[in-house]
Design a protein around this motif. Structure first.
Motif, short mmCIF file in Angstrom:
data_model
loop_
_atom_site.label_atom_id
_atom_site.label_comp_id
_atom_site.label_asym_id
_atom_site.label_seq_id
_atom_site.Cartn_x
_atom_site.Cartn_y
_atom_site.Cartn_z
N HIS A 1 28.51 44.30 37.24
CA HIS A 1 29.84 44.16 37.83
C HIS A 1 30.88 44.18 36.73
CE1 HIS A 1 32.83 43.08 40.84
NE2 HIS A 1 33.34 42.25 39.94
N LYS B 1 35.08 44.04 35.80
CA LYS B 1 36.39 43.63 36.30
C LYS B 1 37.40 43.63 35.16
CE LYS B 1 38.75 40.27 39.22
NZ LYS B 1 38.62 39.05 40.07
N GLY C 1 35.77 56.17 43.12
CA GLY C 1 35.51 55.69 44.47
C GLY C 1 35.92 54.25 44.65
N ASP C 2 35.24 53.58 45.57
CA ASP C 2 35.58 52.19 45.90
C ASP C 2 35.46 51.30 44.66
OD1 ASP C 2 35.91 53.00 48.49
OD2 ASP C 2 33.92 52.33 49.16
N GLY C 3 36.37 50.35 44.57
CA GLY C 3 36.36 49.42 43.46
C GLY C 3 37.27 49.83 42.32
N THR D 1 41.18 51.25 41.45
CA THR D 1 42.53 51.42 41.98
C THR D 1 43.42 51.98 40.88
OG1 THR D 1 42.24 49.50 43.42
CG2 THR D 1 44.49 50.29 43.06
N ASP E 1 37.30 46.55 39.85
CA ASP E 1 36.57 45.41 40.38
C ASP E 1 35.40 46.03 41.13
OD1 ASP E 1 35.62 43.05 41.37
OD2 ASP E 1 37.49 42.41 42.32
N VAL E 2 34.37 46.41 40.38
CA VAL E 2 33.36 47.33 40.91
C VAL E 2 31.98 46.98 40.40
CG1 VAL E 2 33.73 48.95 38.99
CG2 VAL E 2 32.83 49.80 41.16
#
Length: 388
Positions: free
Chosen positions: A151, A153, A189-191, A193, A214-215
């Motif tokens: 993870h 961040k 993709g997701d996570g 921005t 944040d992925v």
């Protein structure tokens, strides 16, 4: 294969140049340029031939980057980031992998990323942060184990190609041990921005926006499969962190000389000795910088990481950055006030060229590194602040 790449770059340069003013004015990303690069197979430039790429050397990359920058420096700069990722990955030989403790599964993951690049995927670099710049040891983005993966961040800045790349090379520090810095290839993709923050003096078309992360990524997205390799690789392969920019700014400087010559002929100013002298000095300065970049690249191919090779790497970045800025300023003055109008090629090239000294390592940092080396010290370790 690589001669084909150089020919493709020369063929594409006029197309990139034709679009450059619009993207500079709007601060928009040159999507068409990257479509052209993909169709020409240039995303596979640094990918080994065994994985479907062109297997270019660093010197061959430098020649291609210079030609692309003669078209549009911003496009060449973003392409440099992709080449840096794929070039560094492709340069991990079996011997180096064994020395670094890279497991077989990590090499297999690397090969998948390189194969994807040869097939048209392109990667951006998310390293710099506000307050830390590109110094890896000062990063605030952290990672930790999570659900069979990692993870991450944090927030990155100056992420060229943000929102357009297929993946991002992210540097982060271990949450458990802040001295451990690792790199991950994070898919778009997701996570992720993108915060549109890029509105700059020069290189306006790079979309170097902020990227917030944040992925969670799979375990095999840890490059090298071993934590803590980022600082080691930075010292083993400084050419991708330092000298790869140099080729781009040599191209920008050459484009400024070319644009000045066209303007001076069109305005019937070529008969003025002072004007000719400025152009002649600019031509010689660019040629000298290009020779230093070529020598650094040759040494990188023959003896990567060698102490003398690294001195040439830092020389190349210093000379390319300062030469581009000096040349663009001089030929703009030779061309006169009409060349300072928005939309004039020299006005754009002047602003783009000014950025060369600011990319890491900055010209002051390069000069300090070389000064420490000339005094017999260890330029990677001696100093008041960490290089990386």
């Amino acid at each position: 294969m690589t001669q084909h790449a150089l020919e493709a770059a020369r063929r594409l340069a006029p197309r990139l140049a034709a679009r450059a003013a619009e993207h500079d004015r709007d601060g928009s990303f040159p999507v068409e340029d990257f479509r052209d690069l993909r169709e020409a197979g240039l995303f596979g430039l640094m990918v080994p031939t065994a994985l479907g790429g062109m297997g270019a050397t660093f010197a061959e990359y430098a020649a291609v980057a210079t030609e692309l920058a003669r078209g549009n420096g911003a496009t060449a700069l973003v392409f440099n980031m992709h080449a840096s990722v794929t070039g560094a990955l492709g340069a991990v030989t079996e011997e180096l992998a064994e020395a670094l403790g890279v497991p077989d599964e990590a090499l297999a993951a690397r090969d998948r990323l390189l194969t994807a690049a040869a097939q048209g995927a392109w990667y951006a670099v998310a390293m710099s942060e506000r307050g830390a710049g590109a110094r890896l040891s000062q990063l605030s983005t952290v990672y930790e184990p999570a659900d069979g993966g990692w993870h991450l961040k944090g927030s990155k800045t100056f992420c060229s190609g943000a929102g357009h790349a297929d993946g991002y090379l992210v540097a982060a520090r271990s949450a458990a041990d802040q001295s451990v810095v690792s790199q991950f290839l994070v898919p778009a993709g997701d996570g992720l921005t993108v915060e549109p923050t890029w509105d700059s003096l020069g290189m306006r078309a790079t979309s170097s926006h902020d990227l917030h992360l944040d992925v969670t990524v799979p375990a095999d997205r840890l490059l090298g499969g071993v934590e803590g390799l980022a600082l080691v690789v930075a010292q083993l392969m400084p050419h991708w962190l330092v000298a790869s920019y140099a080729a781009v700014y040599v191209g920008v400087a050459r484009a400024a000389v070319d644009a000045a010559a066209e303007h001076l002929n069109a305005r019937n100013l070529a008969g003025l000795p002072a004007v000719r002298s400025r152009l002649g000095r600019a031509d010689a300065a660019v040629a000298a910088a290009q020779l230093v970049v070529a020598e650094a690249a040759r040494r990188v191919d023959e003896a990567p990481g060698d102490a003398e090779t690294n001195r040439w790497v830092w020389r190349a970045k210093l000379l390319a950055g300062t030469t581009a800025a000096d040349v663009a300023a001089s030929v703009l003055e030779a061309a006169g006030t009409s060349a300072t109008r928005r939309g004039h090629p020299l006005e754009r090239l002047y602003r783009d060229a000014r950025c060369g000294s600011l990319h890491p390592a900055t010209s002051d940092v390069c000069a300090d590194w070389l000064g420490v080396a000339a005094l017999g010290g260890d330029p990677d370790r001696d100093g008041t602040v960490p290089r990386w």
